[in-house]
Design a protein around this motif. Structure first.
Motif, short mmCIF file in Angstrom:
data_model
loop_
_atom_site.label_atom_id
_atom_site.label_comp_id
_atom_site.label_asym_id
_atom_site.label_seq_id
_atom_site.Cartn_x
_atom_site.Cartn_y
_atom_site.Cartn_z
N LEU A 9 27.79 -18.93 41.95
CA LEU A 9 27.61 -18.61 40.53
C LEU A 9 28.70 -17.67 40.05
N ALA A 10 29.01 -16.67 40.87
CA ALA A 10 30.04 -15.69 40.49
C ALA A 10 31.42 -16.33 40.35
N SER A 11 31.77 -17.22 41.28
CA SER A 11 33.09 -17.85 41.21
C SER A 11 33.17 -18.81 40.03
N THR A 12 32.07 -19.51 39.72
CA THR A 12 32.05 -20.40 38.56
C THR A 12 32.29 -19.61 37.28
N VAL A 13 31.58 -18.50 37.14
CA VAL A 13 31.74 -17.65 35.96
C VAL A 13 33.16 -17.10 35.88
N PHE A 14 33.71 -16.65 37.00
CA PHE A 14 35.04 -16.05 37.00
C PHE A 14 36.10 -17.05 36.55
N VAL A 63 31.03 -20.93 30.18
CA VAL A 63 30.23 -20.43 31.30
C VAL A 63 28.82 -21.01 31.26
N SER A 64 28.22 -21.08 30.08
CA SER A 64 26.86 -21.60 29.95
C SER A 64 26.77 -23.04 30.39
N ILE A 65 27.71 -23.86 29.93
CA ILE A 65 27.68 -25.29 30.27
C ILE A 65 27.95 -25.48 31.76
N ALA A 66 28.96 -24.78 32.29
CA ALA A 66 29.30 -24.94 33.71
C ALA A 66 28.15 -24.50 34.61
N VAL A 67 27.57 -23.33 34.32
CA VAL A 67 26.46 -22.84 35.14
C VAL A 67 25.25 -23.75 35.00
N GLY A 68 24.95 -24.17 33.77
CA GLY A 68 23.80 -25.05 33.55
C GLY A 68 23.92 -26.37 34.28
N LEU A 69 25.10 -26.98 34.22
CA LEU A 69 25.31 -28.25 34.91
C LEU A 69 25.23 -28.08 36.43
N ASN A 70 25.78 -26.98 36.92
CA ASN A 70 25.71 -26.73 38.37
C ASN A 70 24.27 -26.56 38.83
N VAL A 71 23.44 -25.88 38.03
CA VAL A 71 22.03 -25.72 38.38
C VAL A 71 21.32 -27.06 38.40
N GLY A 105 41.48 -23.17 40.91
CA GLY A 105 40.26 -22.37 41.07
C GLY A 105 39.04 -23.06 40.48
N LEU A 106 39.21 -23.72 39.33
CA LEU A 106 38.09 -24.42 38.70
C LEU A 106 37.56 -25.55 39.58
N LEU A 107 38.47 -26.17 40.35
CA LEU A 107 38.11 -27.35 41.13
C LEU A 107 37.79 -27.04 42.59
N PRO A 137 33.50 -29.03 35.82
CA PRO A 137 34.42 -28.28 34.94
C PRO A 137 34.86 -29.03 33.70
N PHE A 138 34.96 -30.37 33.74
CA PHE A 138 35.51 -31.09 32.58
C PHE A 138 34.65 -30.95 31.33
#
Length: 341
Positions: A131-136, A176-184, A123-125, A205-206
């Motif tokens: 945004l919702a799936s990244t947070v989940f 969640v903060s790092i993953a969402v921030g990097l995706n943005v 799921g992570l990959l 994700p890493f």
């Protein structure tokens, strides 16, 4: 009572050695493989994470525990082999916590980490996440990690539930903060082509998971830094409680948690980027998810024993490096402590 010598653990082990030449002489509470080498620890942890122990029945567990008790008290029945004793100890160590002697909930055992964790890694990959799936997926991953960390912690000292909640929230928020921030940031990077952006997103994700893992371990086990953990001499006798040993235990565990996601979250994106170009997957896109699941499972199965083999679970430290009161309390040059997993 002149014949009791024949039923001592040493005699029983000698008898077992004669009956089973393939296995080394059994040592109660000791690893089957030498822990001074990485290869020995690797083979030891392959036993610890063996998913077959998930299917051990309650009756088989009781039999294994009883067999070890019989060995300990010198009442072992004739004909028991070293292999049977090692197998019994493997079952006990895989299911029961070494400090509390209580059963660890199946999804949170080290033997359940790969079977229950692989769907989360898939799921992570997943590509093109919202945004919702990244947070989940980050929430689910850190929830699983938090429970595994807590279930396999050093439990020689009581830990309040507030510490668990604090560590859990800290890990989830950081991941969640790092993953969402990097995706943005990736989405806003105008220099990336769509294909490059998709590839870079797969590696997001890493850093999110690695940093959150450190946060998870430190926050959830912070009480050990304040109160210390038990250190034992060579005979297993309690010497004292050491905060310095606790720092060593947390550092080793944190390093393990950084190394662990490297192959799991870095190798599959590389492998999948190559496999997706093959004629088979281009003609059959429905195979992408099953293939990615198999790749993640293989990476997980390789990464977990490699990562947790970096340091022995029962780590050794010189008494001269510990608090003066610890050094004065024993004549042993070194003491051991349960690092936790």
């Amino acid at each position: 009572m002149a014949d009791t010598a024949t039923t001592t653990p040493a005699a029983a082990a000698a008898s077992a050695a004669n009956a089973s030449t393939d296995a080394p002489p059994f040592q109660l509470g000791k690893p089957r493989f030498q822990q001074t080498s990485f290869y020995g620890r690797f083979r030891h942890f392959l036993d610890i994470i063996d998913p077959r122990t998930l299917f051990v029945t309650e009756r088989r567990l009781r039999e294994a525990v009883q067999l070890l008790e019989d060995y300990k008290h010198g009442t072992l029945r004739p004909g028991v082999t070293n292999e049977q004793l090692w197998s019994a100890q493997k079952i006990k160590q895989a299911i029961l916590h070494p400090d509390t002697n209580e059963k660890i909930f199946m999804p949170f055992r080290m033997s359940g980490y790969i079977p229950f964790g692989t769907p989360i890694v898939v799921g992570l990959l997943l590509p093109n996440q919202t945004l919702a799936s990244t947070v989940f997926w980050q929430w689910l991953n850190q929830s699983h990690n938090a429970c595994v960390n807590y279930a396999n912690r050093n439990a020689t000292k009581p830990s309040p539930a507030s510490k668990f909640i604090q560590g859990y929230l800290g890990a989830v928020i950081s991941a969640v903060s790092i993953a969402v921030g990097l995706n943005v940031l990736v989405q806003k990077a105008n220099k990336f082509t769509p294909a490059t952006r998709l590839l870079v997103q797969r590696f997001v994700p890493f850093p999110a998971v690695a940093s959150a893992n450190i946060c998870n371990v430190v926050l959830m086990r912070y009480g050990e830094l304040e109160e210390g953990i038990d250190v034992l001499d060579g005979d297993g006798n309690l010497v004292g409680s050491s905060r310095i040993a606790a720092r060593h235990a947390l550092l080793e565990t944190a390093l393990t948690r950084v190394v662990l996601p490297m192959p799991i979250l870095v190798l599959p994106p590389i492998v999948m980027s190559m496999l997706e170009k093959t004629a088979l997957l281009q003609a059959r896109p429905r195979l992408l998810l099953p293939v990615q699941s198999l790749v993640c499972l293989a990476a997980f199965g390789l990464a977990l024993p490699l990562a947790i083999s970096l340091f022995p679970q029962m780590s050794e430290i010189e008494t001269s490096q510990l608090e003066p009161e610890i050094a004065r309390a024993t004549n042993s040059r070194t003491v051991v402590y349960n690092k936790g997993l």
